[in-house]
Design a protein around this motif. Structure first.
Motif, PDB file in Angstrom:
ATOM      1  N   CYS A  74       0.821  -1.814  -1.609  1.00  0.00           N
ATOM      2  CA  CYS A  74       1.456  -0.825  -2.490  1.00  0.00           C
ATOM      3  C   CYS A  74       1.136   0.613  -2.084  1.00  0.00           C
ATOM      4  O   CYS A  74       1.512   1.551  -2.796  1.00  0.00           O
ATOM      5  CB  CYS A  74       1.067  -1.060  -3.942  1.00  0.00           C
ATOM      6  SG  CYS A  74      -0.669  -0.715  -4.286  1.00  0.00           S
ATOM      7  N   GLY A  75       0.449   0.826  -0.975  1.00  0.00           N
ATOM      8  CA  GLY A  75       0.284   2.180  -0.479  1.00  0.00           C
ATOM      9  C   GLY A  75      -1.046   2.843  -0.740  1.00  0.00           C
ATOM     10  O   GLY A  75      -1.229   4.021  -0.418  1.00  0.00           O
ATOM     11  N   LYS A  76      -2.024   2.109  -1.298  1.00  0.00           N
ATOM     12  CA  LYS A  76      -3.327   2.719  -1.599  1.00  0.00           C
ATOM     13  C   LYS A  76      -4.021   3.187  -0.320  1.00  0.00           C
ATOM     14  O   LYS A  76      -4.483   4.333  -0.235  1.00  0.00           O
ATOM     15  CB  LYS A  76      -4.237   1.718  -2.341  1.00  0.00           C
ATOM     16  CG  LYS A  76      -3.638   1.092  -3.572  1.00  0.00           C
ATOM     17  CD  LYS A  76      -4.603   0.144  -4.245  1.00  0.00           C
ATOM     18  CE  LYS A  76      -5.028  -1.033  -3.378  1.00  0.00           C
ATOM     19  NZ  LYS A  76      -3.911  -1.935  -3.019  1.00  0.00           N
ATOM     20  N   SER A  77      -4.118   2.294   0.650  1.00  0.00           N
ATOM     21  CA  SER A  77      -4.786   2.647   1.914  1.00  0.00           C
ATOM     22  C   SER A  77      -3.975   3.678   2.687  1.00  0.00           C
ATOM     23  O   SER A  77      -4.547   4.518   3.393  1.00  0.00           O
ATOM     24  CB  SER A  77      -5.021   1.398   2.765  1.00  0.00           C
ATOM     25  OG  SER A  77      -5.962   0.533   2.141  1.00  0.00           O
ATOM     26  N   THR A  78      -2.651   3.624   2.565  1.00  0.00           N
ATOM     27  CA  THR A  78      -1.805   4.638   3.201  1.00  0.00           C
ATOM     28  C   THR A  78      -2.149   6.021   2.660  1.00  0.00           C
ATOM     29  O   THR A  78      -2.300   6.981   3.424  1.00  0.00           O
ATOM     30  CB  THR A  78      -0.324   4.329   2.958  1.00  0.00           C
ATOM     31  OG1 THR A  78       0.006   3.084   3.577  1.00  0.00           O
ATOM     32  CG2 THR A  78       0.565   5.420   3.522  1.00  0.00           C
ATOM     33  N   VAL A  89      -3.489   3.590 -10.913  1.00  0.00           N
ATOM     34  CA  VAL A  89      -2.817   2.320 -10.628  1.00  0.00           C
ATOM     35  C   VAL A  89      -1.556   2.615  -9.836  1.00  0.00           C
ATOM     36  O   VAL A  89      -0.691   3.374 -10.281  1.00  0.00           O
ATOM     37  CB  VAL A  89      -2.457   1.564 -11.922  1.00  0.00           C
ATOM     38  CG1 VAL A  89      -1.745   0.250 -11.583  1.00  0.00           C
ATOM     39  CG2 VAL A  89      -3.701   1.288 -12.758  1.00  0.00           C
ATOM     40  N   PHE A  90      -1.475   2.042  -8.626  1.00  0.00           N
ATOM     41  CA  PHE A  90      -0.293   2.194  -7.777  1.00  0.00           C
ATOM     42  C   PHE A  90       0.640   1.008  -8.021  1.00  0.00           C
ATOM     43  O   PHE A  90       0.219  -0.144  -7.934  1.00  0.00           O
ATOM     44  CB  PHE A  90      -0.686   2.227  -6.294  1.00  0.00           C
ATOM     45  CG  PHE A  90      -1.280   3.526  -5.836  1.00  0.00           C
ATOM     46  CD1 PHE A  90      -0.581   4.365  -4.974  1.00  0.00           C
ATOM     47  CD2 PHE A  90      -2.545   3.916  -6.248  1.00  0.00           C
ATOM     48  CE1 PHE A  90      -1.134   5.559  -4.542  1.00  0.00           C
ATOM     49  CE2 PHE A  90      -3.104   5.107  -5.818  1.00  0.00           C
ATOM     50  CZ  PHE A  90      -2.390   5.935  -4.958  1.00  0.00           C
ATOM     51  N   ASP A  91       1.908   1.300  -8.303  1.00  0.00           N
ATOM     52  CA  ASP A  91       2.881   0.226  -8.541  1.00  0.00           C
ATOM     53  C   ASP A  91       4.283   0.790  -8.346  1.00  0.00           C
ATOM     54  O   ASP A  91       4.501   2.004  -8.397  1.00  0.00           O
ATOM     55  CB  ASP A  91       2.726  -0.330  -9.961  1.00  0.00           C
ATOM     56  CG  ASP A  91       3.330  -1.715 -10.116  1.00  0.00           C
ATOM     57  OD1 ASP A  91       3.829  -2.269  -9.109  1.00  0.00           O
ATOM     58  OD2 ASP A  91       3.317  -2.238 -11.240  1.00  0.00           O
ATOM     59  N   LYS A  92       5.242  -0.118  -8.137  1.00  0.00           N
ATOM     60  CA  LYS A  92       6.631   0.286  -7.994  1.00  0.00           C
ATOM     61  C   LYS A  92       7.304   0.328  -9.365  1.00  0.00           C
ATOM     62  O   LYS A  92       7.252  -0.636 -10.121  1.00  0.00           O
ATOM     63  CB  LYS A  92       7.390  -0.692  -7.083  1.00  0.00           C
ATOM     64  CG  LYS A  92       6.962  -0.636  -5.625  1.00  0.00           C
ATOM     65  CD  LYS A  92       7.847  -1.523  -4.773  1.00  0.00           C
ATOM     66  CE  LYS A  92       7.457  -1.440  -3.298  1.00  0.00           C
ATOM     67  NZ  LYS A  92       8.352  -2.244  -2.440  1.00  0.00           N
ATOM     68  N   LEU A  93       7.934   1.456  -9.653  1.00  0.00           N
ATOM     69  CA  LEU A  93       8.685   1.574 -10.898  1.00  0.00           C
ATOM     70  C   LEU A  93      10.081   0.983 -10.756  1.00  0.00           C
ATOM     71  O   LEU A  93      10.724   0.634 -11.749  1.00  0.00           O
ATOM     72  CB  LEU A  93       8.787   3.053 -11.300  1.00  0.00           C
ATOM     73  CG  LEU A  93       7.464   3.722 -11.713  1.00  0.00           C
ATOM     74  CD1 LEU A  93       7.671   5.216 -11.905  1.00  0.00           C
ATOM     75  CD2 LEU A  93       6.926   3.089 -12.985  1.00  0.00           C
ATOM     76  N   ARG A  94      10.557   0.885  -9.506  1.00  0.00           N
ATOM     77  CA  ARG A  94      11.885   0.335  -9.242  1.00  0.00           C
ATOM     78  C   ARG A  94      11.773  -0.800  -8.234  1.00  0.00           C
ATOM     79  O   ARG A  94      10.988  -0.725  -7.292  1.00  0.00           O
ATOM     80  CB  ARG A  94      12.821   1.424  -8.702  1.00  0.00           C
ATOM     81  CG  ARG A  94      12.949   2.625  -9.615  1.00  0.00           C
ATOM     82  CD  ARG A  94      13.886   3.668  -9.017  1.00  0.00           C
ATOM     83  NE  ARG A  94      13.329   4.297  -7.827  1.00  0.00           N
ATOM     84  CZ  ARG A  94      14.012   5.132  -7.037  1.00  0.00           C
ATOM     85  NH1 ARG A  94      15.279   5.393  -7.305  1.00  0.00           N
ATOM     86  NH2 ARG A  94      13.425   5.686  -5.989  1.00  0.00           N
ATOM     87  N   GLY A 117       9.421   2.835  -3.145  1.00  0.00           N
ATOM     88  CA  GLY A 117       7.982   2.877  -2.916  1.00  0.00           C
ATOM     89  C   GLY A 117       7.191   2.903  -4.210  1.00  0.00           C
ATOM     90  O   GLY A 117       7.744   2.961  -5.305  1.00  0.00           O
ATOM     91  N   ALA A 118       5.891   2.867  -4.059  1.00  0.00           N
ATOM     92  CA  ALA A 118       4.998   2.883  -5.215  1.00  0.00           C
ATOM     93  C   ALA A 118       4.716   4.316  -5.659  1.00  0.00           C
ATOM     94  O   ALA A 118       4.749   5.254  -4.859  1.00  0.00           O
ATOM     95  CB  ALA A 118       3.690   2.177  -4.881  1.00  0.00           C
ATOM     96  N   SER A 119       4.431   4.450  -6.928  1.00  0.00           N
ATOM     97  CA  SER A 119       3.977   5.703  -7.521  1.00  0.00           C
ATOM     98  C   SER A 119       2.672   5.421  -8.259  1.00  0.00           C
ATOM     99  O   SER A 119       2.220   4.280  -8.339  1.00  0.00           O
ATOM    100  CB  SER A 119       5.020   6.253  -8.496  1.00  0.00           C
ATOM    101  OG  SER A 119       6.267   6.442  -7.853  1.00  0.00           O
ATOM    102  N   ILE A 120       2.071   6.448  -8.801  1.00  0.00           N
ATOM    103  CA  ILE A 120       0.885   6.266  -9.646  1.00  0.00           C
ATOM    104  C   ILE A 120       1.387   6.067 -11.071  1.00  0.00           C
ATOM    105  O   ILE A 120       1.843   7.008 -11.721  1.00  0.00           O
ATOM    106  CB  ILE A 120      -0.065   7.471  -9.537  1.00  0.00           C
ATOM    107  CG1 ILE A 120      -0.589   7.582  -8.110  1.00  0.00           C
ATOM    108  CG2 ILE A 120      -1.224   7.330 -10.519  1.00  0.00           C
ATOM    109  CD1 ILE A 120      -1.441   8.820  -7.850  1.00  0.00           C
ATOM    110  N   MET A 156      -8.776   3.571  -7.039  1.00  0.00           N
ATOM    111  CA  MET A 156      -7.358   3.251  -6.896  1.00  0.00           C
ATOM    112  C   MET A 156      -7.173   1.743  -6.818  1.00  0.00           C
ATOM    113  O   MET A 156      -7.793   1.086  -5.972  1.00  0.00           O
ATOM    114  CB  MET A 156      -6.804   3.916  -5.637  1.00  0.00           C
ATOM    115  CG  MET A 156      -6.887   5.442  -5.668  1.00  0.00           C
ATOM    116  SD  MET A 156      -6.212   6.228  -4.173  1.00  0.00           S
ATOM    117  CE  MET A 156      -7.541   5.951  -3.021  1.00  0.00           C
ATOM    118  N   VAL A 157      -6.333   1.207  -7.681  1.00  0.00           N
ATOM    119  CA  VAL A 157      -6.043  -0.219  -7.691  1.00  0.00           C
ATOM    120  C   VAL A 157      -4.542  -0.426  -7.574  1.00  0.00           C
ATOM    121  O   VAL A 157      -3.747   0.489  -7.800  1.00  0.00           O
ATOM    122  CB  VAL A 157      -6.578  -0.912  -8.964  1.00  0.00           C
ATOM    123  CG1 VAL A 157      -8.080  -0.777  -9.081  1.00  0.00           C
ATOM    124  CG2 VAL A 157      -5.895  -0.353 -10.215  1.00  0.00           C
ATOM    125  N   GLY A 158      -4.159  -1.653  -7.235  1.00  0.00           N
ATOM    126  CA  GLY A 158      -2.752  -1.996  -7.095  1.00  0.00           C
ATOM    127  C   GLY A 158      -2.633  -3.230  -6.232  1.00  0.00           C
ATOM    128  O   GLY A 158      -3.583  -3.643  -5.567  1.00  0.00           O
TER     129      GLY A 158
END
Length: 260
Positions: free
Chosen positions: A41-45, A214-219, A229-232, A35-37
């Motif tokens: 961005c919520g990876k560890s969460t 890849v974790f990232d925010k679409l909005r 929040g972030a999505s995959i 998991m990257v980001g």
């Protein structure tokens, strides 16, 4: 049969701050997910939600079709970037302590046959991670790579089905990291583990495992940065990604600021 891990419209919020939103994924037993980001961005969460120390705010996160228990269990081992060891105990004693703490009872002490069995089991796993020569050393006598091998041994002693790795190699030198990569891949295959690993290194993410998320925010809302929040945003099979996609992900993770 249900997938081993399944997220159904999973959200995680802290008050008005949305960390994760709308995660819908399935993971089969034996997969290795990297998991990257960007930071925060919520990876560890998400990793902590798999561990059971945090829960969904909305949606379902399932293990074998049932909600993940709301506390860590022996079926899920975790390794952090920061080492968790007892400085007054030897390498062997540190791993045996992990076994003792898993024992039900008031004291957590091991005696007699149980203690001998724990010692044999700890010695075996330490041999597998390459620390058979350091059983009687103390943590302050170990290098960073050796300490991380010790942490992996502690995590594996309970024979987990799932291994969670939270940036375990971020503080290591490149040469030592390469050795640790080979170790983790060997242990993944040998113990038939399902692995989730957080990393900031995109090359590491594409080298290890079977899938890259890849974790990232679409909005984005500049006036309310916590509103979304972030999505995959990418779920890619490792080894089958073209150069253009790799560069696009790399640019998103490390944007280049153009100077005026």
């Amino acid at each position: 049969m249900p997938s081993m891990i399944e997220a159904k419209n999973v959200w995680k919020t802290y008050g008005d701050n949305v960390v994760l939103e709308g995660l819908d994924i399935k993971v089969e037993e034996g997969e290795f997910i990297t998991m990257v980001g960007t930071s925060g961005c919520g990876k560890s969460t998400f990793l902590n939600m798999l561990l059971g120390t945090q829960q969904c705010s909305k949606g379902e996160l399932l293990l074998d079709g049932k909600p993940i228990p709301k506390e860590p269990g022996p079926d899920r081992g975790i390794v952090f970037q920061q080492y968790s060891v007892f400085p007054h105990m030897t390498v062997l004693q540190n791993v045996m302590a992990a076994k003792a703490f898993a024992k039900k009872g008031l004291t957590g002490y091991l005696f007699g046959q149980a203690k001998r069995a724990a010692k044999d089991e700890a010695s075996d796993i330490l041999n597998q991670v390459g620390l058979s020569h350091a059983l009687n050393k103390y943590p302050h006598e170990l290098s960073g790579g050796m300490k991380q091998r010790l942490a992996i041994a502690q995590a594996l002693l309970g024979k987990p089905r799932i291994l969670l790795l939270d940036e375990p190699f971020g503080a290591l030198d490149p040469g030592i990291r390469a050795d640790m990569h080979e170790l983790v891949l060997t242990l993944w295959r040998k113990h038939k583990l399902t692995v989730f690993m957080v990393t900031h290194d995109l090359k590491e993410g594409f080298y290890l495992g079977t899938r890259l998320w890849v974790f990232d925010k679409l909005r984005q809302d500049p006036q309310a940065p916590g509103a979304y929040g972030a999505s995959i945003t990418y779920d890619l099979p490792v080894g089958q990604v073209d150069k253009a996609t790799y560069e696009e992900i790399d640019d998103n993770l490390r944007p280049v600021v153009e100077l005026a």
